[in-house]
Design a protein around this motif. Structure first.
Motif: not given
Length: 324
Positions: A83-98
């Motif tokens: 699992g990648p770091s969710l809060h960093l993916l959220h910053d990039l707008g990629l949380a749901n896409s991941s």
């Protein structure tokens, strides 16, 4: 791992057409009995393996069957599903896409690997945010991201570590997350620099675009930059003694401390400790906070500095007491 061996069998049959049990056993360095058990496992999982008898017989895949695998091993699949770091993916707008991408990737795997991939996802999760989640605000984050993807030059107004505010035209090359802190990596006048994103007060896209340096690699640059930064950090050595009761606190706290070495075999009631701080000021403030539970042996000037700080504190509270 057995899963890796099963995939190897499929790829070998796909590439060579037909192989005997003996040939497979020799290639994979297992017994022929193991190959027979593997074939049963492949058949149960839906892989159409067929056994032809006779002199030219052997194992083959059913006509027209072709796996889309490219030789991924179990450990490689596991790496994809950490699992990648969710809060960093959220910053990039990629949380749901991941999450959606991983669901699709699981569905595309053959059944012999699907459960393994799910088990990795369910058993390991990475969270590199802090406990109190003191997230730095980056007002221009969306502008930075867009400029990076479009190779647009930026005019940024940024605050330097010493407080000076400076305006610069830069070529944004990438973003790096160190813990929960984002850094903009950009070139200015041919020199590549790192800018703490939270210190960028404003960012304005310019009409001009730029050509990314062909030889530039973001990960390589960051690792080298980080190494140089650490090597240039100031170092202030302190020899002290501490009451045994505070040793656990020393190891758990101390964000200003580079390192702590405790002499475990000390026969005295107090433990000898070697501290490494960045600066004398940080050392004095930190050690004073433990009051009479730590005594500094070296350097002598730090003893004097802490003594004067303690006297100033006493004087302050004496004044408060008198005023009351």
């Amino acid at each position: 791992m057995r899963g890796d061996r099963l995939i190897s069998i499929i790829l070998n049959l796909q590439n060579k057409g037909r192989l005997t049990t003996k040939e497979l056993a020799e290639q994979l360095e297992v017994s022929e009995r193991t190959i027979h058990r593997d074939m049963e496992a492949l058949s149960r999982s839906g892989i159409p393996v067929v056994a032809d008898r006779g002199k030219r017989g052997g194992w083959r895949l059913l006509d027209n069957y072709e796996t889309k695998l490219t030789g991924l091993k179990e450990t490689e699949i596991g790496a994809l599903f950490i699992g990648p770091s969710l809060h960093l993916l959220h910053d990039l707008g990629l949380a749901n896409s991941s999450k959606e991408a991983r669901n699709k990737l699981i569905a595309s795997l053959p059944s012999i690997y699907r459960e393994y991939a799910k088990s990795v996802w369910e058993r390991i999760y990475i969270d590199n945010s802090t406990w109190k989640d003191k997230k730095e605000k980056v007002d221009s984050f969306e502008i930075l991201k867009e400029a990076i993807w479009n190779d647009n030059q930026l005019k940024i107004l940024h605050r330097k570590p010493d407080g000076e505010i400076k305006e610069s035209n830069v070529n944004p090359l990438g973003l790096v997350a160190k813990g929960s802190v984002w850094y903009l990596i950009a070139s200015r006048s041919g020199v590549i620099r790192s800018y703490r994103a939270s210190r960028i007060m404003s960012a304005t896209p310019l009409q001009e675009t730029f050509i990314r340096p062909i030889e530039f690699n973001l990960a390589d640059y960051w690792e080298e930059s980080k190494k140089e930064f650490i090597e240039k950090l100031p170092s202030y050595q302190v020899e002290a003694e501490a009451a045994p009761s505070i040793i656990p606190r020393l190891r758990f706290t101390g964000r200003f401390i580079q390192s702590i070495e405790v002499e475990e075999l000390s026969i005295s009631a107090w433990k000898k400790i070697a501290f490494t701080f960045d600066t004398e000021e940080e050392a004095a403030a930190y050690l004073l906070g433990y009051g009479d539970q730590i005594k500094v042996n070296k350097p002598k000037q730090l003893q004097e500095k802490i003594r004067k700080m303690a006297e100033a504190v006493v004087e302050l509270y004496e004044e408060i007491k008198t005023d009351n």
